[in-house]
Design a protein around this motif. Structure first.
Motif, PDB file in Angstrom:
ATOM      1  N   MET A 217       0.483  -1.102   0.033  1.00 13.32           N
ATOM      2  CA  MET A 217       0.489   0.128   0.090  1.00 13.32           C
ATOM      3  C   MET A 217       0.954   1.206  -0.099  1.00 13.32           C
ATOM      4  O   MET A 217      -0.068   2.701   0.523  1.00 13.32           O
ATOM      5  CB  MET A 217      -1.394   0.122   1.340  1.00 13.32           C
ATOM      6  N   TYR A 230      -5.364  -0.570  -6.967  1.00 11.63           N
ATOM      7  CA  TYR A 230      -5.624  -1.571  -6.274  1.00 11.63           C
ATOM      8  C   TYR A 230      -6.007  -2.205  -5.074  1.00 11.63           C
ATOM      9  O   TYR A 230      -6.400  -3.371  -5.089  1.00 11.63           O
ATOM     10  CB  TYR A 230      -3.255  -1.579  -5.848  1.00 11.63           C
ATOM     11  N   ASN A 231      -6.628  -1.016  -4.353  1.00 11.59           N
ATOM     12  CA  ASN A 231      -7.604  -1.688  -3.294  1.00 11.59           C
ATOM     13  C   ASN A 231      -9.053  -1.099  -3.116  1.00 11.59           C
ATOM     14  O   ASN A 231      -9.026   0.033  -4.336  1.00 11.59           O
ATOM     15  CB  ASN A 231      -6.879  -1.536  -1.953  1.00 11.59           C
ATOM     16  N   THR A 232      -9.880  -0.656  -3.073  1.00 14.63           N
ATOM     17  CA  THR A 232     -10.536  -0.487  -3.098  1.00 14.63           C
ATOM     18  C   THR A 232     -11.031   1.295  -2.479  1.00 14.63           C
ATOM     19  O   THR A 232     -10.355   1.512  -1.590  1.00 14.63           O
ATOM     20  CB  THR A 232     -12.235  -0.766  -2.516  1.00 14.63           C
ATOM     21  N   PRO A 233     -10.790   1.710  -3.076  1.00 17.35           N
ATOM     22  CA  PRO A 233     -10.814   3.859  -2.704  1.00 17.35           C
ATOM     23  C   PRO A 233     -12.078   4.007  -2.187  1.00 17.35           C
ATOM     24  O   PRO A 233     -13.236   3.418  -1.998  1.00 17.35           O
ATOM     25  CB  PRO A 233     -10.879   4.311  -4.628  1.00 17.35           C
TER      26      PRO A 233
END
Lengths: 356, 356
Positions: A217, A230-233
């Protein structure tokens, strides 16, 4: 009564942003679902984040070879992500206030930090000049605007090493020569959108310098490759940012915005100088911010400060209390503060002068 | 047409949460300001975060000596924050899917990771049992629900070492014995609120074990001491989480919620077993999740899958596509999915059976 919100951040946003976001939370683009409920991998959100990225590039004239990211964790997480990615040996920092100091503190975890200039000795009343930038530093870190003191570096400086800027409180307030920067980051909650989003603009070639193993991250390369997904924003936050960018474009972009900001700040600074009760607090005249205007009552009228606070408050002006380290008043007049809001404050100052 | 949103996350939220958040974005509690514009240090937001914290404690019966935090960065950042704070020598992990694997990968940056059990060999069709937990591990990390495969650990296990759980996709779906856990974290975007918020519930005494220097934003102690306000949090997101907690309490709390969730899952699993076209995909019967129901068409009807997808979609059912590693369908029936939504899906399955 119309409220004028002079808070330092989270702060006033365009009515357009507020209305569009509320509408989208009830029903996004008429699809029958809330903005809060849609997948970040849906075609609807894909369009939102792509547009936000493109509009940010367009408005700031971001050159080719740069990426725009919408991440989480605010500037506070950037204080660590920047050195974790780019501080291999030593980095140069300019200390212009509490937030710059925090960035310096976090960087020390990763290597040698050379504070090449500081205005700490004079309560951060100015932006230091005439400092030497070491040519062997991995980067130079600056803070372009200091909300607490009301100081601002109003130009894009030249740096022999990659220039990294925390522009949280003045991004989008003026045209910027992005090509002079290696990386710019900005918490959204002043000039862009709600809290919970941080915008990062970075030169892709900088990513080749990364050597340290790190949390995924923290890795800008991962975020660039995944185009902020990349991950849930923060989907709601990014949608709101897009609305502000649309509003800003419609208003004429950064040149028009800058002109308006200069007018707003000029009106207020002129009144502070004219009014017999008020005086600029800490900021050196040349370094006065067009985003955060700090002022106090002249020493002989000091005891009237709570009275003016109340007077302004009764006229719908809120968030005017200065930071405890400076005292007095702070009017944060970010992009979304209309001219009439500053006019209302100036009128209140005049009336106060006549009544007291 | 009424839409039924079966997305895995961000996913369906209570209508109450959606409406209240939209209202607050227009005008928070009638104060004449948007929820997006108020300072996170204002008395209005202070009340929001305090209430959200207290309600979370009340609903989950969080014992004394625990803190509740609302942070940013999602579960993905927790994958690194957990080992950075607590992995001093070695940690034990149970590998139950892609998300557990990601947590394992991030932990390796900080020390020895002992994967004490894994169902990777059978495409994560089950929750491993009969594993030995090393008594010298700093902690045991588990993932309570695996959205991709539709498997769930439906009980609070006993662990001789501090138990840390990623409960992103089933927190608040059933009463939990929090006292058995040292730390529970959960991205909000399934059962609590919009994306951009991660809830962390942790035992304060665990903080004494922290030895590593780390980014301030990684430090749980800093976040506990600052009651989630070390830096500017996602104010909109936390407000929405509070609304869901209010809704959940009014609905009867976790016992009532669990009963409803069992009914919803039961109805759907029964239909999958009964219907001659469908069959459970990967999840072992005993480990079937009550949050994410994965199913496929029987091998002989495989080619009908796109047809059913379209059939369901024409009836307003969206987000039913299974994850690519499992295929077929996935119905995410989180807390906010009403019984009628599951009923509509079951009816569609029956109709499809009759029509084809």
């Amino acid at each position: 009564m119309k409220k004028y919100n002079f808070s330092a951040g989270p702060s006033i946003l365009p009515e357009f942003t507020v209305k569009k976001t509320a509408e989208a939370i009830l029903n996004l683009d008429g699809i029958g679902l809330s903005l809060m409920e849609i997948s970040h991998r849906s075609k609807e959100f894909d369009a939102v984040i792509k547009q936000a990225t493109e509009r940010m590039k367009e408005i700031l004239s971001v050159p080719e070879g740069y990426s725009v990211l919408f991440l989480q964790g605010g500037a506070s997480l950037q204080f660590s992500m920047v050195p974790c990615n780019f501080l291999n040996t030593k980095a140069a920092y300019v200390d212009t206030g509490v937030w710059a100091s925090k960035a310096i503190k976090e960087a020390k975890l990763y290597g040698e930090v050379n504070v090449i200039a500081s205005s700490a000795g004079s309560n951060y009343d100015r932006i230091p000049t005439n400092y030497a930038i070491p040519g062997d530093a991995d980067y130079l870190h600056i803070t372009t605007n200091n909300t607490i003191y009301g100081t601002e570096l109003k130009k894009d400086i030249d740096s022999p090493v990659p220039l990294i800027a925390d522009a949280s409180s003045d991004i989008l307030s003026r045209p910027m020569d992005v090509s002079k920067y290696a990386l710019i980051y900005a918490g959204a909650q002043k000039n862009i959108g709600p809290s919970g989003v941080v915008v990062v603009i970075l030169k892709n070639s900088l990513l080749e310098k990364v050597k340290r193993p790190m949390p995924t991250m923290f890795n800008y390369k991962v975020h660039v490759e995944n185009e902020s997904l990349y991950n849930t924003p923060s989907c709601v936050g990014i949608y709101a940012c897009l609305q502000t960018l649309i509003w800003l474009k419609d208003l004429g972009g950064l040149k028009a915005m800058h002109k308006l900001n200069l007018e707003k700040a000029g009106l207020l600074y002129d009144e502070i100088e004219r009014n017999r009760y008020f005086v600029s607090s800490v900021a050196n005249t040349d370094d006065r911010s067009i985003m955060n205007v700090t002022f106090i009552m002249k020493p002989e009228y000091k005891e009237l400060e709570p009275k003016f606070q109340e007077f302004a408050s009764s006229r719908g002006m809120i968030g005017l209390k200065g930071h405890r380290s400076v005292g007095g008043f702070r009017a944060s007049i970010y992009n979304a503060m209309p001219f009439e809001g500053v006019k209302a404050l100036v009128d209140a100052m005049k009336e106060f002068e006549n009544q007291v």
